[in-house]
Design a protein around this motif. Structure first.
Motif, PDB file in Angstrom:
ATOM      1  N   TYR A 215      -1.592 -73.601   7.612  1.00  0.00           N
ATOM      2  CA  TYR A 215      -1.022 -72.637   6.669  1.00  0.00           C
ATOM      3  C   TYR A 215       0.480 -72.605   6.897  1.00  0.00           C
ATOM      4  CZ  TYR A 215      -0.572 -68.542   3.675  1.00  0.00           C
ATOM      5  OH  TYR A 215      -0.242 -67.688   2.649  1.00  0.00           O
ATOM      6  N   VAL A 216       1.233 -72.887   5.829  1.00  0.00           N
ATOM      7  CA  VAL A 216       2.682 -73.050   5.928  1.00  0.00           C
ATOM      8  C   VAL A 216       3.403 -72.020   5.070  1.00  0.00           C
ATOM      9  CG1 VAL A 216       4.605 -74.564   5.352  1.00  0.00           C
ATOM     10  CG2 VAL A 216       2.583 -75.510   6.472  1.00  0.00           C
ATOM     11  N   MET A 217       4.361 -71.341   5.670  1.00  0.00           N
ATOM     12  CA  MET A 217       5.266 -70.456   4.948  1.00  0.00           C
ATOM     13  C   MET A 217       6.687 -70.984   5.137  1.00  0.00           C
ATOM     14  SD  MET A 217       5.615 -66.331   4.948  1.00  0.00           S
ATOM     15  CE  MET A 217       5.544 -66.161   6.735  1.00  0.00           C
ATOM     16  N   LEU A 218       7.443 -71.081   4.055  1.00  0.00           N
ATOM     17  CA  LEU A 218       8.772 -71.666   4.105  1.00  0.00           C
ATOM     18  C   LEU A 218       9.828 -70.662   3.676  1.00  0.00           C
ATOM     19  CD1 LEU A 218       8.029 -75.170   2.537  1.00  0.00           C
ATOM     20  CD2 LEU A 218       7.953 -74.481   4.934  1.00  0.00           C
ATOM     21  N   GLY A 219      10.901 -70.570   4.461  1.00  0.00           N
ATOM     22  CA  GLY A 219      12.022 -69.734   4.081  1.00  0.00           C
ATOM     23  C   GLY A 219      12.743 -70.334   2.885  1.00  0.00           C
ATOM     24  N   TYR A 220      13.186 -69.474   1.957  1.00  0.00           N
ATOM     25  CA  TYR A 220      13.792 -69.974   0.723  1.00  0.00           C
ATOM     26  C   TYR A 220      14.776 -68.941   0.182  1.00  0.00           C
ATOM     27  CZ  TYR A 220      13.853 -72.676  -3.645  1.00  0.00           C
ATOM     28  OH  TYR A 220      14.221 -73.462  -4.721  1.00  0.00           O
ATOM     29  N   VAL A 295       7.920 -75.992  -4.256  1.00  0.00           N
ATOM     30  CA  VAL A 295       6.521 -75.866  -3.830  1.00  0.00           C
ATOM     31  C   VAL A 295       5.767 -77.165  -4.071  1.00  0.00           C
ATOM     32  CG1 VAL A 295       4.351 -74.653  -4.279  1.00  0.00           C
ATOM     33  CG2 VAL A 295       6.492 -73.373  -4.142  1.00  0.00           C
ATOM     34  N   SER A 296       6.045 -77.818  -5.184  1.00  0.00           N
ATOM     35  CA  SER A 296       5.388 -79.095  -5.475  1.00  0.00           C
ATOM     36  C   SER A 296       5.742 -80.142  -4.432  1.00  0.00           C
ATOM     37  CB  SER A 296       5.795 -79.571  -6.870  1.00  0.00           C
ATOM     38  OG  SER A 296       5.241 -80.835  -7.160  1.00  0.00           O
ATOM     39  N   ARG A 297       6.995 -80.154  -3.987  1.00  0.00           N
ATOM     40  CA  ARG A 297       7.436 -81.147  -3.006  1.00  0.00           C
ATOM     41  C   ARG A 297       6.890 -80.869  -1.608  1.00  0.00           C
ATOM     42  NH1 ARG A 297      12.104 -81.713   0.288  1.00  0.00           N
ATOM     43  NH2 ARG A 297      13.013 -79.803  -0.561  1.00  0.00           N
ATOM     44  N   THR A 298       6.761 -79.595  -1.251  1.00  0.00           N
ATOM     45  CA  THR A 298       6.407 -79.244   0.121  1.00  0.00           C
ATOM     46  C   THR A 298       4.957 -78.843   0.308  1.00  0.00           C
ATOM     47  OG1 THR A 298       7.044 -76.933  -0.244  1.00  0.00           O
ATOM     48  CG2 THR A 298       8.759 -78.447   0.552  1.00  0.00           C
ATOM     49  N   GLY A 299       4.289 -78.429  -0.777  1.00  0.00           N
ATOM     50  CA  GLY A 299       2.935 -77.923  -0.645  1.00  0.00           C
ATOM     51  C   GLY A 299       2.865 -76.598   0.079  1.00  0.00           C
ATOM     52  N   ALA A 300       3.925 -75.801   0.009  1.00  0.00           N
ATOM     53  CA  ALA A 300       3.961 -74.514   0.716  1.00  0.00           C
ATOM     54  C   ALA A 300       2.833 -73.603   0.259  1.00  0.00           C
ATOM     55  CB  ALA A 300       5.308 -73.835   0.483  1.00  0.00           C
ATOM     56  N   ASP A 301       2.223 -72.911   1.208  1.00  0.00           N
ATOM     57  CA  ASP A 301       1.219 -71.893   0.893  1.00  0.00           C
ATOM     58  C   ASP A 301       1.867 -70.562   0.541  1.00  0.00           C
ATOM     59  OD1 ASP A 301      -1.306 -73.403   1.652  1.00  0.00           O
ATOM     60  OD2 ASP A 301      -0.179 -73.539   3.525  1.00  0.00           O
ATOM     61  N   GLU A 302       3.072 -70.345   1.065  1.00  0.00           N
ATOM     62  CA  GLU A 302       3.740 -69.058   0.891  1.00  0.00           C
ATOM     63  C   GLU A 302       5.238 -69.290   1.036  1.00  0.00           C
ATOM     64  OE1 GLU A 302       3.394 -64.542   2.898  1.00  0.00           O
ATOM     65  OE2 GLU A 302       1.851 -66.082   3.230  1.00  0.00           O
ATOM     66  N   LEU A 303       6.029 -68.532   0.302  1.00  0.00           N
ATOM     67  CA  LEU A 303       7.478 -68.573   0.432  1.00  0.00           C
ATOM     68  C   LEU A 303       7.973 -67.245   0.983  1.00  0.00           C
ATOM     69  CD1 LEU A 303       8.696 -70.334  -2.845  1.00  0.00           C
ATOM     70  CD2 LEU A 303       8.179 -71.349  -0.618  1.00  0.00           C
ATOM     71  N   MET A 304       8.867 -67.328   1.966  1.00  0.00           N
ATOM     72  CA  MET A 304       9.508 -66.157   2.537  1.00  0.00           C
ATOM     73  C   MET A 304      10.909 -66.087   1.940  1.00  0.00           C
ATOM     74  SD  MET A 304       9.326 -63.542   4.570  1.00  0.00           S
ATOM     75  CE  MET A 304       7.848 -63.809   5.540  1.00  0.00           C
ATOM     76  N   ILE A 305      11.081 -65.199   0.977  1.00  0.00           N
ATOM     77  CA  ILE A 305      12.293 -65.161   0.170  1.00  0.00           C
ATOM     78  C   ILE A 305      13.367 -64.318   0.847  1.00  0.00           C
ATOM     79  CG2 ILE A 305      13.267 -64.579  -2.064  1.00  0.00           C
ATOM     80  CD1 ILE A 305      11.151 -66.832  -2.120  1.00  0.00           C
ATOM     81  N   THR A 306      14.544 -64.905   0.983  1.00  0.00           N
ATOM     82  CA  THR A 306      15.685 -64.160   1.489  1.00  0.00           C
ATOM     83  C   THR A 306      16.790 -64.190   0.456  1.00  0.00           C
ATOM     84  OG1 THR A 306      17.283 -63.930   3.310  1.00  0.00           O
ATOM     85  CG2 THR A 306      16.563 -66.174   2.751  1.00  0.00           C
TER      86      THR A 306
END
Length: 327
Positions: A215-220, A295-306
């Motif tokens: 499960y991946v969450m990415l800062g964005y 999201v399409s490029r990374t397959g992120a499950d969740e984005l952590m928006i800053t």
């Protein structure tokens, strides 16, 4: 649809103080909760005039008391600055106060410069094995206490506090995969190793009692506004903050400046593109297109928006536009 969450550094704009920043953080958490964001995380930074979330657990208690459903958590606690027992007690206390709402993200960076790290740790000695050992020790404090166990986290023992590993390199990805924990990558300011880290995490992940699959969450970074030009203008406050930080002169968050990027030498423009390249800027349609592509490029499950935006109302509006765009 990708899940959306909030990463808040409790930014302190010029002309305001830390109290104002923390009150604005609570406003943002309530706003995000009403919009359906999943989590509200705060980050540990020290000796930075423009960031008010140094005492992260205390700030989260304030936010938790003023909200009711959104998950609150650390994104993250810099574990080398603390003993695992103290962190378990702090987040066990938060979980006791706000049951079922608390996350604990762990990082191994100092969250500051060497002088402040020395003031906290009393040493800059680094053991590469210490962080994995400390993570395991901390997790163990959340397990039910066993017979004869001499050191118990109270509160903490027997509580369900999900632990995340944070990172900006393959080190954290390897550890999260080995322990079977969710992984959050700091692509909002350190995107260079994003794809290699995701590959390592997903390809070496071991299912655990906490997580059956990666499960991946990415800062964005998101700067949403009524026009692309306004979004670009809002983003210049963060650009100024990074230039100041890289110049060794961190300060309070500055108001946006038209034409700021064009005023910089080529080296600084290249630095900003390198560290802040993962961003959605502009109108609802522009933001939606950028988020979908990421999201399409990374397959992120969740984005952590800053959204490090100088004006309070503009920051709230940015989160509103994003929520509407992704609905």
């Amino acid at each position: 649809m990708v899940a959306l969450s909030v990463l808040d550094l409790a930014p302190v704009p010029e002309g305001s103080e830390a109290r104002d920043a923390l009150l604005h953080s609570l406003d943002l958490a309530r706003h995000a909760e009403a919009l359906g964001y999943r989590r509200f995380w705060m980050a540990e930074h020290h000796s930075m005039p423009g960031i008010a979330s140094a005492a992260t657990a205390v700030a989260l208690a304030f936010v938790g008391a003023g909200t009711s459903t959104i998950r609150i958590g650390a994104g993250g606690i810099m574990l080398p600055n603390h003993s695992p027992l103290q962190v378990a007690e702090q987040f066990g206390t938060l979980e006791s106060l706000f049951p079922g709402r608390v996350d604990l993200g762990l990082g191994r960076a100092p969250g500051t410069d060497q002088a402040a790290a020395m003031a906290m740790r009393r040493t800059l000695h680094s053991d590469p094995n210490a962080f994995p050992r400390d993570v395991v020790e901390l997790i163990d404090y959340f397990q039910p206490a066993g017979p004869g166990q001499r050191v118990i986290a109270v509160p903490g023992a027997g509580l369900d506090v999900p632990v995340w590993i944070l990172g900006s390199s393959t080190f954290g990805a390897e550890l999260a995969a080995q322990l079977g924990l969710p992984y959050a990558f700091a692509s909002h300011f350190a995107p260079q190793m994003l794809m290699p880290a995701l590959d390592v995490y997903r390809s070496t992940f071991r299912p655990s009692r906490w997580l059956a699959e990666p499960y991946v969450m990415l800062g964005y970074n998101v700067f949403a506004a009524d026009s692309d030009e306004e979004g670009e203008l809002l983003a210049t406050s963060l650009a100024q903050a990074f230039v100041a930080l890289r110049s060794g002169q961190p300060g309070k968050l500055k108001p946006p400046v038209a034409g700021y990027l064009d005023s910089l030498p080529m080296e600084q423009r290249a630095m900003l593109q390198s560290v802040l390249g993962q961003a959605a800027i502009g109108t609802r349609d522009s933001v939606r297109a950028a988020v979908d592509a990421f999201v399409s490029r990374t397959g992120a499950d969740e984005l952590m928006i800053t959204s490090q935006i100088f004006d309070r109302e503009a920051r709230l509006k940015s989160y509103s536009i994003l929520a509407e765009a992704m609905a």
